[in-house]
Enzyme design. Structure first.
Site, short mmCIF file in Angstrom:
data_model
loop_
_atom_site.label_atom_id
_atom_site.label_comp_id
_atom_site.label_asym_id
_atom_site.label_seq_id
_atom_site.Cartn_x
_atom_site.Cartn_y
_atom_site.Cartn_z
N GLU A 176 0.76 -1.26 -0.04
CA GLU A 176 -0.12 -0.17 -0.01
C GLU A 176 0.98 1.34 0.13
O GLU A 176 0.70 2.14 0.85
CB GLU A 176 -0.81 0.00 1.10
CG GLU A 176 -2.04 -1.16 1.22
CD GLU A 176 -3.09 -1.05 2.10
OE1 GLU A 176 -3.22 -0.31 3.12
OE2 GLU A 176 -4.10 -1.94 2.05
N GLU B 2 -5.28 -8.58 -0.49
CA GLU B 2 -6.10 -8.09 0.47
C GLU B 2 -7.57 -8.10 0.41
O GLU B 2 -7.89 -7.21 -0.49
CB GLU B 2 -5.47 -7.24 1.49
CG GLU B 2 -4.18 -7.18 1.99
CD GLU B 2 -3.60 -6.00 2.89
OE1 GLU B 2 -4.56 -5.22 3.44
OE2 GLU B 2 -2.75 -5.81 2.95
#
Ligand code: AHR
Length: 525
Positions: A204, A323
């Site tokens: 991320e 995810e």
């Protein structure tokens, strides 16, 4: 005489009543909501890469300490790994586990987690504001992957660190011997190289919360150099670049375009992350939330193909949805936790029955995109937003969301058929027209089996299913369902099987209101 007349009319009355009930139930059955599924062997989306049933173990909360690792637990083996958790992970049959993060990785020194345990430093994890004594590190994780029969996806720290550490890490893990770092691994007990094939380039990196957050240009340049170095070490490695943290990021989808501009020819996958919530307690909207996943995947595919066209490339970029899950139940309680403790009860979402229905739809969405989504990781595996829950020193149990994952992982590996649904819809302010049934069909050629995964979103209608499979004849082998009258029902230590699969029989093939279903058929023809 009068009595006889009275008896005759009573009999006639019962007879008429019986008939009316029969006719009425026939009419009701005929009027039951219907779902027609059309398809056939020639209409195929693609083959499922088994790694779509992957998972994620992040080094924080009680995922590791009290989850997979608890030396004092009665089921722990000689290395301190919980045997009850190993058994449940093996049940789920996850072909890949991503490690060690997540946000955690962006502040992680892999060297802290190897060697004699008593010499390892205790570090502060800035991402989760916790303390990590590094008692379960890289070598322990790799040994654990063998015990649960899975493959590792190793994520490198591109937050506080970069190219040199990634180069060292791959040498430590994968080089057979004869170099300082490969010999260090051997000294630490792993004579054979780990042969880790999948490498994640940071986590991320578009998120301002990330330690060492970067702009798309900064990240794209770094990721392309790290990917190049990993492939110089071994061209067979599979490398994953970070996409956006979710589709609401202001930088989405420019992030994808810029990162791919830098990395298109050196990476194999682009990652996607997305979490789903029902904090407004709006069931109809929550049950349609997989539409967000569909739209996200479709947009990312468009960006990948746009960059492909721009670069005149022959290469197709595949996706790694590393995810995904429902995550919101624990948000308030997490705010109250003491910082800098070891193994805090962080992100311990207790999943409800309705979450299991949504997870069923999310899995269908991933499978529906199996021609592009090759790897996916449910986030996460144990305790932290997980299908498996444990108590420190106590039992381990299956959360509600365990079940749709379990059945998909077991029976969802095959060819996904490009089916068409004929079913009623409802109007939703967020998602527009939503089908009452979310369905997906997987064909197993060798077994001559067709497996249907279906969620009935209707709050009170049973829906009857008809298959129209052109030249195939289908016969039901078994029909498994998850059904419960209380949408907020959970599995707990005291009631671990409140939500558990049941066999469904009866007349014809029907989906109970608000249910998840798996139906296996033999197919002939
Ligand atoms: O899975 C929990 C966290 O969610 C991960 O650490 C991070 O990557 C994401 O924001």
């Amino acid at each position: 005489m009068r009595g006889e007349v009275a008896n005759i009319s009573k009999d006639a009355m019962f007879f008429a009543l019986g008939w009316s009930i029969l006719v009425l139930s026939w009419v009701i059955k005929e009027q039951r909501m219907k779902c027609i599924i059309r398809g056939g062997r020639h209409f195929v989306i693609g083959s499922v890469d088994k790694r779509i049933f992957g998972s994620f173990l992040e080094q924080f909360g009680r995922a590791v300490y009290g989850g997979v690792y608890e030396p004092t637990h009665e089921s722990a083996d000689e290395e301190g790994m919980r045997g009850d958790v190993i058994a449940l992970v093996r049940e789920l049959d996850v072909p890949v586990v991503r490690f060690p993060g997540g946000n955690y990785v962006s502040n992680f020194n892999w060297e802290d987690s190897i060697g004699p345990k008593e010499e390892r430093p205790t570090r502060l994890d800035l991402a989760w504001r916790a303390t990590d004594p590094n008692q379960f590190g890289l070598d322990e994780f790799m040994r654990w992957t063998r015990k649960v029969d899975t493959e590792a996806m190793m994520v490198v720290n591109l937050g506080t660190r970069g190219l040199a550490e990634a180069r060292d890490l791959v040498e430590y893990c994968n080089h057979p011997g004869g170099s300082t770092l490969s010999e260090l691994r051997r000294k630490n007990g792993a004579d054979e190289p780990y042969g880790i094939k999948m490498w994640g380039l940071g986590n991320e990196m578009d998120g301002p919360w990330q330690v060492g957050h970067k702009t798309a240009h900064e990240y794209g340049r770094l990721a392309s150099e790290v990917a190049k170095a990993l492939k110089l070490f071994d061209p067979e490695l599979e490398v994953i670049a970070c996409g956006s943290s979710n589709s609401e990021m202001v930088t989405f989808p420019e992030w994808e375009e810029t990162v791919l501009d830098h990395t298109y020819e050196v990476v194999d996958y682009l990652s996607l992350h997305m979490y789903f919530r029902n904090d407004e307690d709006d069931l109809a909207t929550f049950l349609a939330t997989s539409k967000r996943m569909d739209a996200f995947i479709d947009t990312v595919i468009s960006v990948c193909d746009y960059v492909k066209a721009k670069k005149r490339s022959d290469k197709t970029m595949y996706l790694c949805f590393d995810e995904w899950n429902v995550w919101f139940h624990s948000n308030e309680q997490d705010k109250k936790l003491e910082p800098w403790t070891v193994g805090p009860h962080l992100l311990e979402d207790v999943y409800t029955f309705e979450d299991a229905l949504v997870v069923g739809c999310l899995i269908n969405s991933l499978l529906r995109h199996c021609n592009r989504v090759k790897i996916a990781c449910m986030a996460q595996l144990v305790n932290v937003i997980a299908p498996i829950m444990t108590e420190d020193g106590g039992p381990a149990w299956r959360q509600t969301i365990f079940w749709p994952f379990y059945y998909a992982s077991r029976y969802g590996r095959g060819e996904v058929l490009d089916i068409r649904l004929e079913v009623g819809t409802y109007e939703n302010p967020t998602y527009g027209e939503v089908e009452w049934v979310d369905a997906l069909a997987v064909h197993h050629k060798e077994e001559r089996e067709l497996v249907l995964f279906a969620v009935n979103r209707h709050p009170d209608e049973e829906i009857s299913v008809t298959l129209d499979l052109s030249d195939w004849e289908a016969q039901v082998i078994e029909h498994i369902t998850l059904e419960h009258e209380d949408m907020k029902a959970t599995n707990t230590k005291e009631h671990p099987d409140r939500i558990a699969p049941k066999k469904r029989g009866g007349d014809g093939l029907t989906l109970a209101p608000l249910s998840w279903n798996m139906v296996r058929f033999t197919v002939k023809g």
